[in-house]
Structure formats: C-alpha cells, structure tokens
Design a protein around this motif. Structure first.
Motif: not given
Length: 52
Positions: A2-7, A33-41
């Motif tokens: 998730s974006i949270h894990l990436l941060t 934060e709950s989105a995945t990197p692919s959701d955010m392109n």
C-alpha cells in the motif's frame, strides 16, 4: 503493498517521517494511504518524488 507501506519504507530508508512526507507522481499528489502504487499509476522504473 500500500501507499502507507511505501511511506514507511521511505521513512526507514531516508529518515523522512511519514507525517512530513508528500509523495508526488508527476503533478499528482498521492494521499490515499490504502491505495496500492498501481492504483496511483506508480510502476517499477517510474519516478516518484518524496518531499519533506
């Protein structure tokens, strides 16, 4: 992942605390934060800007 894990990974690697991070992909700010990197392109080899 998730974006949270990436941060959290950015925090561990570069010392930029999660609350201070602003993640950008091009002109778009990534706040979900709950989105995945692919959701955010955000894909492998892409450029992601992390600001403190």
């Amino acid at each position: 992942m998730s974006i949270h894990l990436l941060t959290m990974m950015i925090w561990e690697s570069f010392g930029v605390v999660k609350e201070n991070q602003m993640l950008h992909k091009g002109p778009r700010k990534n706040e979900e934060e709950s989105a995945t990197p692919s959701d955010m392109n955000i894909f492998p080899g892409g450029v992601l800007w992390a600001k403190d």
